[in-house]
Design a protein around this motif. Structure first.
Motif, PDB file in Angstrom:
ATOM      1  N   ASP A  91       0.843  -1.189   0.000  1.00 12.31           N
ATOM      2  CA  ASP A  91       0.000   0.000   0.000  1.00 12.31           C
ATOM      3  C   ASP A  91       0.882   1.244   0.000  1.00 12.31           C
ATOM      4  OD1 ASP A  91       0.076   0.971   3.137  1.00 12.31           O
ATOM      5  OD2 ASP A  91       0.265  -1.197   2.895  1.00 12.31           O
ATOM      6  N   ILE A  92       0.293   2.381  -0.317  1.00  5.46           N
ATOM      7  CA  ILE A  92       1.054   3.614  -0.487  1.00  5.46           C
ATOM      8  C   ILE A  92       1.780   4.025   0.789  1.00  5.46           C
ATOM      9  CG2 ILE A  92      -0.991   5.022  -0.046  1.00  5.46           C
ATOM     10  CD1 ILE A  92       1.998   5.889  -2.371  1.00  5.46           C
ATOM     11  N   LYS A  93       1.141   3.844   1.951  1.00  9.51           N
ATOM     12  CA  LYS A  93       1.767   4.243   3.209  1.00  9.51           C
ATOM     13  C   LYS A  93       3.015   3.406   3.477  1.00  9.51           C
ATOM     14  CE  LYS A  93      -0.671   5.620   6.701  1.00  9.51           C
ATOM     15  NZ  LYS A  93      -1.636   5.747   7.835  1.00  9.51           N
ATOM     16  N   THR A  94       2.936   2.117   3.150  1.00 11.50           N
ATOM     17  CA  THR A  94       4.096   1.256   3.348  1.00 11.50           C
ATOM     18  C   THR A  94       5.215   1.621   2.389  1.00 11.50           C
ATOM     19  OG1 THR A  94       2.717  -0.563   4.131  1.00 11.50           O
ATOM     20  CG2 THR A  94       4.915  -1.120   3.334  1.00 11.50           C
ATOM     21  N   LEU A  95       4.879   1.862   1.131  1.00 17.32           N
ATOM     22  CA  LEU A  95       5.886   2.237   0.142  1.00 17.32           C
ATOM     23  C   LEU A  95       6.601   3.522   0.549  1.00 17.32           C
ATOM     24  CD1 LEU A  95       3.870   1.528  -3.144  1.00 17.32           C
ATOM     25  CD2 LEU A  95       5.763   0.160  -2.207  1.00 17.32           C
ATOM     26  N   VAL A  96       5.824   4.488   1.025  1.00 14.25           N
ATOM     27  CA  VAL A  96       6.408   5.765   1.456  1.00 14.25           C
ATOM     28  C   VAL A  96       7.288   5.555   2.679  1.00 14.25           C
ATOM     29  CG1 VAL A  96       5.823   7.992   2.482  1.00 14.25           C
ATOM     30  CG2 VAL A  96       4.638   7.227   0.424  1.00 14.25           C
ATOM     31  N   LYS A  97       6.814   4.751   3.623  1.00 16.38           N
ATOM     32  CA  LYS A  97       7.581   4.498   4.840  1.00 16.38           C
ATOM     33  C   LYS A  97       8.927   3.854   4.526  1.00 16.38           C
ATOM     34  CE  LYS A  97       7.507   1.889   9.133  1.00 16.38           C
ATOM     35  NZ  LYS A  97       7.941   3.017   9.967  1.00 16.38           N
ATOM     36  N   LEU A  98       8.915   2.817   3.700  1.00 21.46           N
ATOM     37  CA  LEU A  98      10.155   2.124   3.364  1.00 21.46           C
ATOM     38  C   LEU A  98      11.107   3.035   2.604  1.00 21.46           C
ATOM     39  CD1 LEU A  98       8.781  -1.406   2.366  1.00 21.46           C
ATOM     40  CD2 LEU A  98       9.811  -0.695   4.529  1.00 21.46           C
ATOM     41  N   HIS A  99      10.555   3.880   1.732  1.00 23.47           N
ATOM     42  CA  HIS A  99      11.390   4.835   0.998  1.00 23.47           C
ATOM     43  C   HIS A  99      12.070   5.806   1.960  1.00 23.47           C
ATOM     44  CE1 HIS A  99      12.514   7.648  -2.286  1.00 23.47           C
ATOM     45  NE2 HIS A  99      12.314   8.559  -1.337  1.00 23.47           N
ATOM     46  N   ASN A 100      11.312   6.367   2.892  1.00 21.54           N
ATOM     47  CA  ASN A 100      11.872   7.335   3.832  1.00 21.54           C
ATOM     48  C   ASN A 100      12.855   6.686   4.800  1.00 21.54           C
ATOM     49  OD1 ASN A 100      10.507   9.581   2.778  1.00 21.54           O
ATOM     50  ND2 ASN A 100       8.680   9.133   3.984  1.00 21.54           N
ATOM     51  N   ASN A 101      12.583   5.439   5.194  1.00 20.06           N
ATOM     52  CA  ASN A 101      13.551   4.722   6.017  1.00 20.06           C
ATOM     53  C   ASN A 101      14.905   4.632   5.323  1.00 20.06           C
ATOM     54  OD1 ASN A 101      11.626   4.317   7.973  1.00 20.06           O
ATOM     55  ND2 ASN A 101      11.411   2.114   7.639  1.00 20.06           N
ATOM     56  N   ASP A 102      14.868   4.248   4.050  1.00 18.28           N
ATOM     57  CA  ASP A 102      16.113   4.136   3.292  1.00 18.28           C
ATOM     58  C   ASP A 102      16.777   5.498   3.084  1.00 18.28           C
ATOM     59  OD1 ASP A 102      16.713   1.486   2.959  1.00 18.28           O
ATOM     60  OD2 ASP A 102      15.777   1.280   0.995  1.00 18.28           O
ATOM     61  N   ALA A 103      15.968   6.531   2.867  1.00 22.02           N
ATOM     62  CA  ALA A 103      16.530   7.874   2.712  1.00 22.02           C
ATOM     63  C   ALA A 103      17.307   8.278   3.956  1.00 22.02           C
ATOM     64  CB  ALA A 103      15.423   8.883   2.424  1.00 22.02           C
ATOM     65  N   GLY A 104      16.778   7.926   5.130  1.00 24.43           N
ATOM     66  CA  GLY A 104      17.480   8.222   6.370  1.00 24.43           C
ATOM     67  C   GLY A 104      18.794   7.475   6.464  1.00 24.43           C
TER      68      GLY A 104
END
Length: 356
Positions: free
Chosen positions: A188-201
């Motif tokens: 889902d979109i929230k999970t995709l965004v979360k995983l993306h931001n985790n990696d960005a950090g």
């Protein structure tokens, strides 16, 4: 009480240490993360492996959450939303998918990466050690070329990799294993965004490693240098992620539901190091239990600043009250031989502005 949500919340909610082996998570007081894991039976995969087989690593993960917490509160100390942890405010924030949520996830993932990597370098974990790059092989050649291209490695005289570099790859991997494991099978979109931001950090730590060198030679000469790779200061990491927060892109899911694109066709697609979000933020001007906003009433502001910390913006146009506060400070200090400094006590008056 079910322990799994509490464990996962260690990475999502800000954790404040208190006396003994207890922690405050949200509004609940629970035992330290390692003991939580020992009492948890429903964990699976890599997260379960960390809980059951790597208690020392779990302790470093908790330290990393603290590092991220402190940096979040520093970066947002002058904004309407100040990364507060009181009255379950952050829990409400994290239930949505705003840019504030994106920053919290990114800085927490970065903090865990940083703390675990540092523990490797300090020899606090048996699972890893510092990075001792061989003087031979393709790996060294690749690092050398990249570093020379970025002008991070000396090009005059002889030098070699050595010392005890930061094993950021291990920290990166363990941060991902612990924080991302519960969400890998979702799309889902929230999970995709979360995983993306985790990696960005995490990338805000990994991509900005610096090269440090020590000179060797007679009479202080630098004919030979030993070089190794070190993580940036965590304040640099926080500053970089704060810039990403200010320029975060709003995204929407693609038709296949397995990725996302920017909401507007003219917006530049985000890179791996950019932060993204899918929901607009509240204005945080007034208390709102649903969104987690505590409002800005009573917050101190700067009456002369036009920025986010200024009374006009921080108080949302409601105005502010001013009071004069007296404070005792040391003044007229003198050095007396030898070796003492004596000071007088002066009373200074400061104006304190607070939002109505």
């Amino acid at each position: 009480m079910e322990m799994r949500p509490v464990l996962v919340a260690i990475c999502l909610l800000l954790v404040t240490p208190i006396t003994g082996s207890f922690w405050t998570v949200g509004s609940q007081v629970v035992m330290d993360p390692m003991l939580i894991c020992k009492k948890t039976r429903r964990l699976k995969g890599k997260l379960a492996d960390i809980c059951r087989k790597e208690p020392a690593l779990l302790k470093e993960i908790a330290k990393g959450v603290q590092v991220g917490t402190r940096e979040c509160q520093y970066q947002f100390r002058n904004r309407r939303w100040n990364c507060t942890t009181v009255r379950r405010s952050l829990r409400k924030i994290l239930l949505r998918d705003t840019r504030e949520t994106g920053f919290v996830n990114a800085i927490t993932a970065a903090g865990v990466t940083y703390a675990v990597t540092k523990a490797c370098t300090m020899g606090d974990l048996v699972e890893c050690s510092c990075e001792k790059t061989s003087s031979k092989g393709n790996r060294l050649s690749k690092i050398t070329r990249n570093a020379e291209r970025n002008k991070n490695v000396p090009t005059e005289g002889e030098w070699e990799w050595g010392g005890c570099g930061d094993n950021v790859n291990f920290g990166f991997k363990k941060s991902r294993d612990f924080m991302d494991a519960p969400y890998r099978k979702r799309s889902d979109i929230k999970t995709l965004v979360k995983l993306h931001n985790n990696d960005a950090g995490r990338l805000a730590v990994k991509k900005f490693m610096r090269t440090e060198c020590k000179c060797h030679g007679l009479s202080g000469s630098c004919t030979v240098r030993t070089c190794w790779r070190k993580m940036p200061n965590f304040r640099e990491v926080g500053n970089r992620l704060k810039e990403s927060f200010d320029g975060a892109a709003k995204v929407i899911p693609t038709n296949d539901g397995h990725s996302f694109i920017t909401e507007g066709p003219t917006i530049k697609p985000p890179s791996k190091v950019d932060l993204v979000y899918s929901e607009d933020s509240p204005d945080f001007c007034k208390p709102n239990r649903k969104t987690g906003s505590l409002g800005t009433q009573g917050r101190q502001c700067n009456s002369t600043s036009p920025g986010v910390e200024g009374c006009e913006l921080l108080c949302c146009g409601r105005g502010y009250d001013t009071k004069v506060v007296k404070e005792k400070v040391n003044c007229q200090c003198r050095f007396q031989w030898c070796c003492e400094v004596t000071c007088n006590t002066c009373v200074v008056k400061n104006s304190v502005n607070t939002c109505r």
